[in-house]
Design a protein around this motif. Sequence first.
Motif, mmCIF file in Angstrom:
data_model
loop_
_atom_site.group_PDB
_atom_site.id
_atom_site.type_symbol
_atom_site.label_atom_id
_atom_site.label_comp_id
_atom_site.label_asym_id
_atom_site.label_seq_id
_atom_site.Cartn_x
_atom_site.Cartn_y
_atom_site.Cartn_z
ATOM 1 N N TYR A 115 80.001 12.908 -79.172
ATOM 2 C CA TYR A 115 79.647 14.348 -79.693
ATOM 3 C C TYR A 115 79.510 14.293 -80.694
ATOM 4 C CZ TYR A 115 80.530 19.465 -79.184
ATOM 5 O OH TYR A 115 80.865 20.499 -79.519
ATOM 6 N N GLN A 116 81.015 13.330 -81.228
ATOM 7 C CA GLN A 116 80.328 13.628 -83.025
ATOM 8 C C GLN A 116 79.530 13.620 -83.355
ATOM 9 O OE1 GLN A 116 83.029 15.094 -84.141
ATOM 10 N NE2 GLN A 116 82.524 14.668 -86.133
ATOM 11 N N LEU A 117 78.626 12.206 -82.402
ATOM 12 C CA LEU A 117 77.694 11.300 -83.940
ATOM 13 C C LEU A 117 77.022 13.144 -83.705
ATOM 14 C CD1 LEU A 117 75.937 8.791 -84.043
ATOM 15 C CD2 LEU A 117 75.763 8.811 -81.823
ATOM 16 N N ALA A 118 76.559 13.790 -82.691
ATOM 17 C CA ALA A 118 75.570 14.325 -82.632
ATOM 18 C C ALA A 118 76.566 15.658 -83.269
ATOM 19 C CB ALA A 118 75.499 15.202 -80.785
ATOM 20 N N VAL A 119 77.382 16.221 -83.540
ATOM 21 C CA VAL A 119 77.890 16.640 -85.187
ATOM 22 C C VAL A 119 76.954 15.718 -86.075
ATOM 23 C CG1 VAL A 119 79.335 17.751 -85.660
ATOM 24 C CG2 VAL A 119 79.053 17.749 -83.617
ATOM 25 N N GLU A 170 73.702 16.339 -90.325
ATOM 26 C CA GLU A 170 73.054 15.162 -92.250
ATOM 27 C C GLU A 170 71.650 15.913 -92.119
ATOM 28 O OE1 GLU A 170 70.711 11.480 -91.281
ATOM 29 O OE2 GLU A 170 72.897 11.467 -90.928
ATOM 30 N N LEU A 171 70.814 16.580 -90.870
ATOM 31 C CA LEU A 171 70.053 16.947 -90.581
ATOM 32 C C LEU A 171 69.982 18.202 -91.820
ATOM 33 C CD1 LEU A 171 68.859 16.611 -87.329
ATOM 34 C CD2 LEU A 171 67.716 15.535 -89.165
ATOM 35 N N GLY A 172 71.177 19.065 -90.919
ATOM 36 C CA GLY A 172 70.864 20.733 -92.015
ATOM 37 C C GLY A 172 71.149 20.676 -93.550
ATOM 38 N N ARG A 173 71.445 19.300 -93.945
ATOM 39 C CA ARG A 173 71.554 19.154 -95.036
ATOM 40 C C ARG A 173 70.869 18.812 -95.669
ATOM 41 N NH1 ARG A 173 76.934 16.519 -93.994
ATOM 42 N NH2 ARG A 173 75.489 14.274 -94.018
ATOM 43 N N HIS A 174 69.426 18.404 -95.208
ATOM 44 C CA HIS A 174 68.363 18.187 -95.319
ATOM 45 C C HIS A 174 67.725 18.826 -95.630
ATOM 46 C CE1 HIS A 174 64.385 15.480 -94.541
ATOM 47 N NE2 HIS A 174 64.178 16.036 -95.970
ATOM 48 N N ALA A 175 67.548 19.933 -94.037
ATOM 49 C CA ALA A 175 67.346 21.097 -94.695
ATOM 50 C C ALA A 175 67.211 21.699 -95.146
ATOM 51 C CB ALA A 175 67.744 21.853 -93.147
ATOM 52 N N ALA A 176 68.954 21.975 -95.758
ATOM 53 C CA ALA A 176 69.046 23.006 -97.457
ATOM 54 C C ALA A 176 68.234 23.056 -98.373
ATOM 55 C CB ALA A 176 70.425 23.225 -97.178
ATOM 56 N N GLY A 229 74.937 23.932 -73.589
ATOM 57 C CA GLY A 229 74.308 23.962 -71.896
ATOM 58 C C GLY A 229 74.983 25.197 -71.616
ATOM 59 N N THR A 230 75.901 25.524 -72.335
ATOM 60 C CA THR A 230 76.355 26.990 -72.078
ATOM 61 C C THR A 230 76.782 27.428 -73.180
ATOM 62 O OG1 THR A 230 78.984 26.819 -72.662
ATOM 63 C CG2 THR A 230 77.406 25.934 -70.084
ATOM 64 N N ALA A 231 76.687 28.622 -73.181
ATOM 65 C CA ALA A 231 76.615 29.521 -74.266
ATOM 66 C C ALA A 231 78.198 29.564 -75.396
ATOM 67 C CB ALA A 231 77.291 31.247 -74.136
ATOM 68 N N ARG A 232 79.341 29.364 -74.614
ATOM 69 C CA ARG A 232 80.094 28.254 -75.408
ATOM 70 C C ARG A 232 80.086 27.527 -75.458
ATOM 71 N NH1 ARG A 232 81.647 32.618 -71.385
ATOM 72 N NH2 ARG A 232 83.084 33.787 -71.850
ATOM 73 N N ASP A 233 79.753 26.583 -74.816
ATOM 74 C CA ASP A 233 79.532 25.313 -75.714
ATOM 75 C C ASP A 233 78.707 25.479 -76.865
ATOM 76 O OD1 ASP A 233 80.728 23.933 -73.465
ATOM 77 O OD2 ASP A 233 79.151 23.085 -72.145
ATOM 78 N N ALA A 234 77.628 25.896 -77.176
ATOM 79 C CA ALA A 234 76.663 26.133 -78.022
ATOM 80 C C ALA A 234 77.007 26.328 -79.075
ATOM 81 C CB ALA A 234 75.171 27.449 -77.645
ATOM 82 N N THR A 266 79.799 25.962 -84.196
ATOM 83 C CA THR A 266 80.118 25.577 -85.472
ATOM 84 C C THR A 266 81.514 24.920 -85.757
ATOM 85 O OG1 THR A 266 80.884 28.044 -84.247
ATOM 86 C CG2 THR A 266 83.344 26.936 -85.249
ATOM 87 N N GLU A 267 81.009 23.209 -84.834
ATOM 88 C CA GLU A 267 81.623 21.918 -85.282
ATOM 89 C C GLU A 267 80.953 21.609 -86.758
ATOM 90 O OE1 GLU A 267 83.541 19.694 -83.547
ATOM 91 O OE2 GLU A 267 84.627 21.050 -81.433
ATOM 92 N N VAL A 268 79.351 21.563 -86.215
ATOM 93 C CA VAL A 268 78.692 21.291 -87.481
ATOM 94 C C VAL A 268 79.095 21.983 -88.769
ATOM 95 C CG1 VAL A 268 75.796 20.865 -87.935
ATOM 96 C CG2 VAL A 268 76.539 20.729 -85.564
ATOM 97 N N ASP A 269 79.261 23.559 -88.520
ATOM 98 C CA ASP A 269 79.720 24.396 -90.160
ATOM 99 C C ASP A 269 78.459 24.271 -91.037
ATOM 100 O OD1 ASP A 269 80.998 26.405 -91.394
ATOM 101 O OD2 ASP A 269 82.393 24.593 -91.377
ATOM 102 N N HIS A 270 77.261 24.522 -90.891
ATOM 103 C CA HIS A 270 76.679 24.290 -91.770
ATOM 104 C C HIS A 270 75.218 25.759 -92.502
ATOM 105 C CE1 HIS A 270 73.810 22.543 -94.850
ATOM 106 N NE2 HIS A 270 74.301 22.492 -94.946
ATOM 107 N N PRO A 271 75.510 25.980 -92.882
ATOM 108 C CA PRO A 271 74.576 27.624 -93.100
ATOM 109 C C PRO A 271 73.404 27.489 -92.845
ATOM 110 C CG PRO A 271 74.787 27.170 -95.201
ATOM 111 C CD PRO A 271 75.792 25.872 -94.818
#
Length: 312
Positions: A154-158, A163-169, A186-191, A196-201
Amino acid sequence: MTRSWTAETWPIAAAMIPFPGKLPDGRLVQDADPQLWADNLTDVADAGFESVDPTDSWLRVADLEPARRAEFVAICRELELSVPAISTSRRSVIDPLHGDDYLAYSHRVIDTAAELGAGYVSFGFFGPFTPAQEKALWFWTEQGVKNPGDDATYQLAVDRIRELGRHAAEMGIQVSLEMYEDTYLGTARDAVRFVTEVDHPSVKLNIDIGNLIRLHRPVEAWSEMIDLCLPFAGYWHVKNYYRIEDPSGVIMSHPAPLLGGTINWRQAIAKAIKAGFDSPFLVEHYGGDGLGVCARNRDYIREILRVRTVRT
């Protein structure tokens, strides 16, 4: 990104899922003569679309040699088709076998989006079809690959999405993460938890709740999913399904046009516009004349936008 679109200019892209990625003779569209790409894209333009998402289940534009990618761009230009976004499918950055390769590929997708003038990309954590899914009439009626339940993955996914968010920005691109069953989205709460944990604009949610409404199992109410996820909404895949829940416990679904089906898209889109949603739409449909249904879904969305953009 600040919305400056009217109801008539708002990008509503055709997905290329009605077109197979493999030809009857076994050749991949990826390796085919560009005339085949032109034939498929001409169908899209003839259906009245002004925008297309070269969904990578059809063609991996990011993996084309520069000369062939230029041919793709020329075809789109000739047909007056813009490319507002690029969506990926079944290329998860935490895939146990190919995660590193798919991470590198996702970076290429971001670069290619910038090269093509597309402002959005869509990534997901859903895996390859299982043998049972490949044989099924509707793949979602069979169990697919589940994301691992351990904290390290899970942390690897985050970390990889951040990392992709930084590149995208850096490239002026927005990332949208596609909601999909049995994944970290897989659910609204999970998403909401994950983004939120990724925490990138630059990282938003692709609120593709059709992926969940179609499941032959209990799911959250569509309106609850919309309400929870709208504050994080980005590039949006939209589709609908008829869903039947029998008192005996049997649950069944079937693809539906946006105007029909279980999800009230007039209400969902109206809420989104009121909340300040400012990303393109992608229309999808499985089965039958998928492209024709997508064209009518596009017109239905524009009808909603005409009303909502005037009111806002």
